[in-house]
Write an enzyme that holds these catalytic residues in place. Structure first.
Site, PDB file in Angstrom:
ATOM      1  N   ASN A   9      20.200  33.670  25.711  1.00  0.00           N
ATOM      2  CA  ASN A   9      20.423  34.693  24.687  1.00  0.00           C
ATOM      3  C   ASN A   9      19.054  35.268  24.341  1.00  0.00           C
ATOM      4  OD1 ASN A   9      21.016  36.197  22.458  1.00  0.00           O
ATOM      5  ND2 ASN A   9      22.052  34.574  21.329  1.00  0.00           N
ATOM      6  N   ARG A  93      24.096  36.310  27.328  1.00  0.00           N
ATOM      7  CA  ARG A  93      24.787  37.010  26.242  1.00  0.00           C
ATOM      8  C   ARG A  93      24.262  38.442  26.197  1.00  0.00           C
ATOM      9  NH1 ARG A  93      23.907  36.803  19.856  1.00  0.00           N
ATOM     10  NH2 ARG A  93      25.756  37.970  19.312  1.00  0.00           N
ATOM     11  N   HIS A 182      30.791  39.782  18.034  1.00  0.00           N
ATOM     12  CA  HIS A 182      31.199  38.370  17.922  1.00  0.00           C
ATOM     13  C   HIS A 182      32.441  38.104  18.772  1.00  0.00           C
ATOM     14  CE1 HIS A 182      29.432  38.185  13.565  1.00  0.00           C
ATOM     15  NE2 HIS A 182      28.530  37.737  14.430  1.00  0.00           N
ATOM     16  N   ARG A 243      23.327  42.161   5.524  1.00  0.00           N
ATOM     17  CA  ARG A 243      23.918  43.482   5.816  1.00  0.00           C
ATOM     18  C   ARG A 243      24.974  43.848   4.779  1.00  0.00           C
ATOM     19  NH1 ARG A 243      25.529  42.046  11.897  1.00  0.00           N
ATOM     20  NH2 ARG A 243      23.930  40.449  11.959  1.00  0.00           N
ATOM     21  N   GLU A 385      29.880  29.547  21.186  1.00  0.00           N
ATOM     22  CA  GLU A 385      29.739  30.708  22.074  1.00  0.00           C
ATOM     23  C   GLU A 385      29.038  30.327  23.373  1.00  0.00           C
ATOM     24  OE1 GLU A 385      28.292  32.392  18.391  1.00  0.00           O
ATOM     25  OE2 GLU A 385      28.844  34.363  19.147  1.00  0.00           O
TER      26      GLU A 385
END
Ligand code: ADP
Length: 398
Positions: A9, A93, A182, A243, A385
């Site tokens: 990643n 990813r 996601h 956020r 993940e």
């Protein structure tokens, strides 16, 4: 010797990686996990976890190539690098697959160019993902490299959910639509629910709530995503650590006209808002400590977070029509008892009832937290993940 997948990643100044044996149980920790941080700086670090042991090295890391190279050497020095372990595939990813990718892709030069074409949609993420792919392909040229897209699971959402009511010409010209993010986590977690329910996956209607630093909700019917809270970018939807989630887009025009630059507003909405913007902290553990100390700003942030979560849960219940399960996952969803209790409170009329003891139980694998008489089952399913990416990558192993 067991065959491992390397999961990479690659971010703008860091690279996370894991060596995973996809045939092992999801609750087992990865064989090796690591993090290269502060790439491009003199005080770069590589942290490697092998079994229970943690090895940390601080040295200048000039770029991503240097970082990966040094990480591989450190792994080899500790008996777990490419020269000592069989790496059968590498899973990468990739944040944005745009309209191009719904499924994981075996990477070749053409796929890299297609990911490059999507940079305007993810200017911070896709370039860093590409660098990781290119450097890992150079270091491990003989194994398949596979791109797994954060947006893939949402690629085929119904148009009514995926399209924005914005001028169609502009939307077409700039590829404006809801892509969702996601996706690997929502797909992995929602994929476990039918078995927990003892039902045919094609018959299960469910909501998954990925609540980490970033947060998103998804409505899933028969294994297919039918709606999600994140949009063209990962800024939309639920309130998050830093956020905003959904805000009136007019706020942006207003702030711009008041003299803020677009970059300042971008930074404000992505990094200085959400829990942090309201309360001063973005980590839920610290937020909870402040709530325990009766800090009004911490309570205000928490209540906004819960409210926004309930807003999405409610709308997805109607979109799905019939609901079988709601599942919480990621750092906050898996660990914060209060968020699950409060977002599910007083919903008995909708067939949702949490069992307080089950809800307070340890986070040690997939588990039911609803009461026996709750018609909608509520679960906590730890996300993984990296394991999902490793499984996709391994499908291409020779
Ligand atoms: P990311 O989106 O970066 O993958 P994670 O899924 O790891 O994030 O979630 C990180 C968040 O989870 C942190 O902000 C932290 O607030 C929260 N978290 C982690 N552990 C706990 C815990 N034991 N209790 C409450 N919150 C937690």
């Amino acid at each position: 010797m067991s065959r491992h997948a390397l999961v990479v990643n690659s971010g703008s100044s860091s690279i996370k990686f894991q060596l995973v044996d996809p045939s092992k149980d999801a609750t087992e920790p990865p064989y090796v996990s690591g993090l290269v941080e502060r790439i491009g700086e003199d005080n770069g670090t590589i942290v490697l976890k092998v079994g229970g042991e943690k090895i940390e090295v601080t040295e200048p890391i000039s770029d991503h190539a240097d970082g990966l190279d040094k990480a591989f050497k450190l792994m080899d020095d500790n008996g777990c690098g490419p020269h000592s372990v069989e790496i059968a595939a590498v899973g990468h990813r990739v944040v944005h697959g745009g309209k191009l990718f719904s499924k994981p892709q075996l990477i070749d030069d053409q796929i890299v160019e297609m990911i490059r074409d999507l940079i305007p949609l993810a200017p911070l993420h896709n370039p860093a993902n590409i660098v990781g792919i290119e450097e890992a392909r150079k270091l491990l040229p003989d194994v398949p490299h596979v791109a797994v897209f954060d947006t893939g699971f949402f690629h085929d959402m119904p148009p009514a959910a995926a399209l924005y009511p914005i001028n169609a010409e502009v939307a077409a010209k700039h590829d404006i639509r809801r892509y969702g993010f996601h996706g690997t986590s929502h797909e992995y977690v929602s994929g476990q629910v039918p078995e927990l329910l003892g039902k045919d996956p094609r018959e299960v209607n469910q909501i998954t709530l990925h609540l980490g630093n970033g947060a998103s909700a998804a409505a899933v019917r028969g294994g297919l995503a039918v709606d999600t809270s994140m949009g063209l970018t990962p800024l939309a939807g639920l309130m998050m650590g830093t956020r905003t989630g959904d805000i009136d887009p007019g706020i942006i025009f207003h702030l711009y006209r008041q003299g803020m630059s677009i970059d300042e507003i971008d930074n404000l909405c992505n990094r200085q808002s959400g829990l942090k913007g309201v309360s001063g902290v973005n980590d839920f553990r610290i937020l909870q400590e402040r709530m325990d100390d009766n800090d009004p700003d911490a309570w205000a942030a928490y209540q906004m977070y819960v409210h926004q979560l309930r807003r999405y849960i409610g709308s997805y219940m109607l979109i799905l029509g019939r609901l079988d399960a709601i599942t919480f996952t990621a750092g906050v969803g898996e660990n914060h008892v209060g968020i699950r209790r409060d977002s599910m409170a007083e919903l008995e009329n909708f067939g949702i009832k949490i069992d307080p003891e089950r809800n307070a139980g340890p986070n040690d694998g997939p588990r039911l937290i609803s009461a026996d008489d709750s018609t909608v089952k509520v679960f906590v399913v730890p996300t993984n993940e990296e394991l999902a990416i490793a499984q996709y990558a391994m499908a291409y192993a020779h």
